[in-house]
Design a protein around this motif. Structure first.
Motif, short mmCIF file in Angstrom:
data_model
loop_
_atom_site.label_atom_id
_atom_site.label_comp_id
_atom_site.label_asym_id
_atom_site.label_seq_id
_atom_site.Cartn_x
_atom_site.Cartn_y
_atom_site.Cartn_z
N LEU A 191 0.83 -1.22 0.00
CA LEU A 191 0.00 0.00 0.00
C LEU A 191 0.86 1.26 0.00
CD1 LEU A 191 -2.89 -1.01 2.43
CD2 LEU A 191 -2.96 -0.87 -0.07
N ALA A 192 1.99 1.23 0.69
CA ALA A 192 2.88 2.39 0.75
C ALA A 192 3.47 2.71 -0.63
CB ALA A 192 4.00 2.16 1.75
N GLY A 193 3.60 1.72 -1.48
CA GLY A 193 4.15 1.94 -2.81
C GLY A 193 3.16 2.43 -3.84
N VAL A 194 1.86 2.39 -3.50
CA VAL A 194 0.83 2.77 -4.47
C VAL A 194 0.89 4.27 -4.80
CG1 VAL A 194 -1.67 2.96 -4.86
CG2 VAL A 194 -0.71 0.86 -3.90
N GLY A 195 1.01 5.12 -3.80
CA GLY A 195 1.01 6.58 -4.04
C GLY A 195 2.09 7.02 -5.01
N PRO A 196 3.36 6.70 -4.75
CA PRO A 196 4.41 7.07 -5.69
C PRO A 196 4.19 6.50 -7.09
CG PRO A 196 5.37 6.38 -3.60
CD PRO A 196 3.90 6.09 -3.53
N ARG A 197 3.65 5.30 -7.17
CA ARG A 197 3.37 4.68 -8.46
C ARG A 197 2.28 5.45 -9.20
NH1 ARG A 197 2.70 0.13 -6.43
NH2 ARG A 197 4.88 -0.41 -6.32
N LEU A 198 1.24 5.87 -8.47
CA LEU A 198 0.17 6.66 -9.09
C LEU A 198 0.72 7.97 -9.66
CD1 LEU A 198 -2.72 6.25 -6.48
CD2 LEU A 198 -2.60 5.24 -8.76
N ARG A 199 1.57 8.63 -8.87
CA ARG A 199 2.17 9.89 -9.32
C ARG A 199 3.04 9.68 -10.56
NH1 ARG A 199 4.09 12.28 -4.76
NH2 ARG A 199 2.36 13.71 -4.73
N ARG A 200 3.87 8.62 -10.53
CA ARG A 200 4.76 8.34 -11.66
C ARG A 200 3.98 8.07 -12.93
NH1 ARG A 200 5.85 3.82 -13.84
NH2 ARG A 200 5.27 2.55 -12.06
N ILE A 201 2.94 7.24 -12.85
CA ILE A 201 2.13 6.91 -14.03
C ILE A 201 1.44 8.16 -14.56
CG2 ILE A 201 0.08 5.63 -14.81
CD1 ILE A 201 0.99 3.35 -12.90
N ARG A 202 0.90 8.99 -13.68
CA ARG A 202 0.21 10.21 -14.10
C ARG A 202 1.18 11.16 -14.79
NH1 ARG A 202 -0.25 15.12 -12.07
NH2 ARG A 202 0.56 14.57 -10.01
N LYS A 203 2.38 11.33 -14.23
CA LYS A 203 3.37 12.25 -14.80
C LYS A 203 3.90 11.73 -16.15
CE LYS A 203 4.47 14.92 -10.90
NZ LYS A 203 4.26 16.32 -11.04
N GLU A 204 4.10 10.39 -16.23
CA GLU A 204 4.56 9.80 -17.50
C GLU A 204 3.56 10.09 -18.62
OE1 GLU A 204 5.05 5.62 -16.73
OE2 GLU A 204 7.02 5.90 -15.78
N ARG A 205 2.29 10.13 -18.27
CA ARG A 205 1.24 10.38 -19.26
C ARG A 205 0.95 11.88 -19.45
NH1 ARG A 205 1.01 5.40 -18.01
NH2 ARG A 205 -0.18 3.80 -19.08
N GLU A 206 1.68 12.67 -18.68
CA GLU A 206 1.53 14.13 -18.73
C GLU A 206 0.07 14.56 -18.50
OE1 GLU A 206 3.33 15.42 -22.40
OE2 GLU A 206 5.32 14.80 -21.73
N VAL A 207 -0.49 13.99 -17.43
CA VAL A 207 -1.88 14.29 -17.05
C VAL A 207 -1.85 15.08 -15.76
CG1 VAL A 207 -4.08 13.24 -16.35
CG2 VAL A 207 -2.72 12.15 -18.14
N THR A 208 -2.63 16.15 -15.69
CA THR A 208 -2.70 16.94 -14.47
C THR A 208 -3.67 16.29 -13.50
OG1 THR A 208 -4.54 18.29 -15.26
CG2 THR A 208 -2.29 19.07 -15.78
N LEU A 209 -3.57 16.68 -12.23
CA LEU A 209 -4.53 16.18 -11.24
C LEU A 209 -5.94 16.60 -11.62
CD1 LEU A 209 -2.65 16.74 -7.84
CD2 LEU A 209 -3.33 14.55 -8.84
N ALA A 210 -6.09 17.81 -12.14
CA ALA A 210 -7.42 18.31 -12.53
C ALA A 210 -8.00 17.45 -13.66
CB ALA A 210 -7.33 19.77 -12.95
N ALA A 211 -7.17 17.11 -14.65
CA ALA A 211 -7.65 16.29 -15.78
C ALA A 211 -8.00 14.89 -15.30
CB ALA A 211 -6.59 16.24 -16.87
#
Length: 191
Positions: free
Chosen positions: A7-27
């Motif tokens: 569970l501790a690894g999920v947050g950083p993974r979510l951020r990495r995947i979102r940034k790799e896709r160049e998606v904002t939190l708002a989008a």
């Protein structure tokens, strides 16, 4: 790896995947219906991930759920079991999980034994790898050679072992009922 570690690894993974896709939190919020603050807390580890939150995120990124969770790597698939010697016979368990179908590689030494017929619940399959295996099943007394197989209902009195002409190596498979203690088909002499 514990559940907390996963569970501790999920947050950083979510951020990495979102940034790799160049998606904002708002989008991502718009695509998933999850608030920006909840997404931010998930990525920073301040909120525990749940299936209710991870499923829409996985769908929005078009990735399998296990990519978000970071499924543990598959371990070594080889079964490394210690041999078990019972009654002069050596058994190597080929399955690791209790219950369900059980498989064993068995080595029966060269010897001549008087058949001691047993019965129990279940179904058994035998496949001879090398040598000759004597199978007594009800009224049948047969010899199986390398490459031959037998299957039978274990409620029929049965026994199998060496023909006395050499050792025999075979595979034995049976269902969960076959793990139970064998019951003698008839009383042993002198009891």
């Amino acid at each position: 790896m514990t559940t907390d570690d996963v569970l501790a690894g999920v947050g950083p993974r979510l951020r990495r995947i979102r940034k790799e896709r160049e998606v904002t939190l708002a989008a991502l919020s718009e695509a998933t219906g999850i608030s920006v603050s909840t997404l931010s807390r998930l990525e920073s580890g301040l909120r525990k991930p749940s299936l209710e939150l991870l499923l829409p995120i996985a769908q929005a990124h078009q990735v399998p759920l296990d990519e978000l969770v970071g499924a543990p790597p598959v371990g070594d698939p080889r079964v490394r079991s210690k041999p078990i010697v019972r009654g002069g016979r050596t058994h190597w368990p080929l399955t690791r999980q209790p219950g369900g179908l059980q498989a064993y590689k068995v080595l029966e030494p060269q010897r001549t034994l008087e058949p001691d017929l047993r019965i129990h619940e279940g179904y058994e399959w035998l496949y001879v790898l090398s040598g000759k295996l004597r199978l007594v099943l009800g009224e049948h007394d047969v010899v199986l050679r390398a490459g031959e197989a037998a299957e039978f209902d274990t409620r029929v009195p049965h026994w199998f072992g060496s023909t006395g002409e050499g050792p025999v190596e075979f595979l034995s498979l049976f269902g969960p009922q076959g793990e139970r203690m064998h019951v003698r088909a008839k009383p042993a002499r002198g009891t």
